[in-house]
Design a protein around this motif. Structure first.
Motif, PDB file in Angstrom:
ATOM      1  N   ILE A  28       0.860  -1.181   0.000  1.00 31.04           N
ATOM      2  CA  ILE A  28       0.000   0.000   0.000  1.00 31.04           C
ATOM      3  C   ILE A  28       0.897   1.231   0.000  1.00 31.04           C
ATOM      4  CG2 ILE A  28      -1.901   1.206   1.130  1.00 31.04           C
ATOM      5  CD1 ILE A  28      -2.722  -1.387   2.394  1.00 31.04           C
ATOM      6  N   ILE A  68      -2.052  -1.314  -3.818  1.00 33.31           N
ATOM      7  CA  ILE A  68      -3.044  -0.248  -3.685  1.00 33.31           C
ATOM      8  C   ILE A  68      -2.293   1.077  -3.708  1.00 33.31           C
ATOM      9  CG2 ILE A  68      -4.840   0.768  -2.236  1.00 33.31           C
ATOM     10  CD1 ILE A  68      -5.364  -2.004  -1.094  1.00 33.31           C
ATOM     11  N   GLY A  72       0.004   4.186   2.718  1.00 28.93           N
ATOM     12  CA  GLY A  72      -0.309   3.097   3.630  1.00 28.93           C
ATOM     13  C   GLY A  72       0.244   3.271   5.029  1.00 28.93           C
TER      14      GLY A  72
END
Length: 242
Positions: A28, A68, A72
């Motif tokens: 992430i 993603i 993160g």
């Protein structure tokens, strides 16, 4: 906590293959986490659960981890809640944004009930939602201030605050007495809320400073012969650039 990055000697897997395994690695925004499908799908119908249900919805990174494209930094605290139902004890606003983004409604609700967020979401934001064009006016203020910053240490913006409908009725007359460019005056209000003019000025200052600017307010004096107390309407907002 994010796990240390490493190079796997084996052939990278794909997100599709990972979804057939109980263990899932995530990347992430450069932060690597390892979790299980059960944890990620714990809250049904959430955006996070849907990401890991059915066909893969994100690309893989070079190591085959589910990628993603989002910061993160605080996702570890989201995972901790999903694993243990433990609420985060720090970085609450940041975790709240992540919970909203991933559609984790139970976590969103719990965070909104904490003292750290209750005043912001239930008090301040509810008040600001009753102030017409609040966000648009902030953007105008910043845009005008930046335009006036060329070769200058300060930018001054005149802000007009109209607390009531009675103030609004007097606005045109008050504006005619103003010794400033009337086109550049930014008007706030009126609003229906117990919050005061000082409360609104605090919010404006807080939200502009949250964007990294240094600002201060002071009353803007006008012609003393003016019959109404129009000086209560106008404030000088000063941006300090250096």
């Amino acid at each position: 906590m994010s796990l240390p990055d490493f190079k796997s000697p084996s052939k990278p897997s794909s997100p599709g293959l990972q979804l057939h395994s109980a263990i899932v690695q995530l990347n992430i925004g450069g932060h690597v986490y390892t979790s299980t499908l059960g944890t990620l799908r714990k809250i049904p119908n959430s955006k996070l659960a849907n990401m890991f249900s059915g066909p893969p919805k994100h690309k893989a990174d070079a190591e085959g981890r589910y990628f993603i494209d989002r910061d993160g930094t605080h996702f570890g605290q989201v995972l901790e809640y999903l694993r243990t139902d433990t609420l985060p004890s720090h970085h609450m606003p940041e975790v709240y944004r992540e919970a909203v983004y991933y559609g984790l409604k139970p976590l969103v609700k719990l965070l909104e009930e904490t003292p750290q967020l209750f005043g912001e979401t239930v008090g301040r934001q509810q008040f600001l939602s009753r102030v017409p064009n609040y966000q648009e006016n902030l953007e105008i203020i910043i845009r005008v201030a930046r335009a006036e910053a060329i070769a200058a240490r300060y930018s001054n913006i005149i802000v007009c605050v109209l607390r009531s409908e009675e103030d609004l009725a007097r606005y045109a007359d008050a504006l005619n007495t103003l010794n400033a460019d009337k086109e550049s005056v930014v008007r706030f209000g009126p609003w229906k809320s117990p919050a005061t003019v000082e409360d609104l000025l605090d919010c404006i200052k807080m939200d502009i400073e949250a964007k990294g600017y240094r600002v201060s307010f002071q009353p803007h004096s006008i012609d003393k012969s003016f019959l109404f107390k129009s000086y209560d309407f106008f404030y000088k907002l000063t941006f300090k650039w250096w």
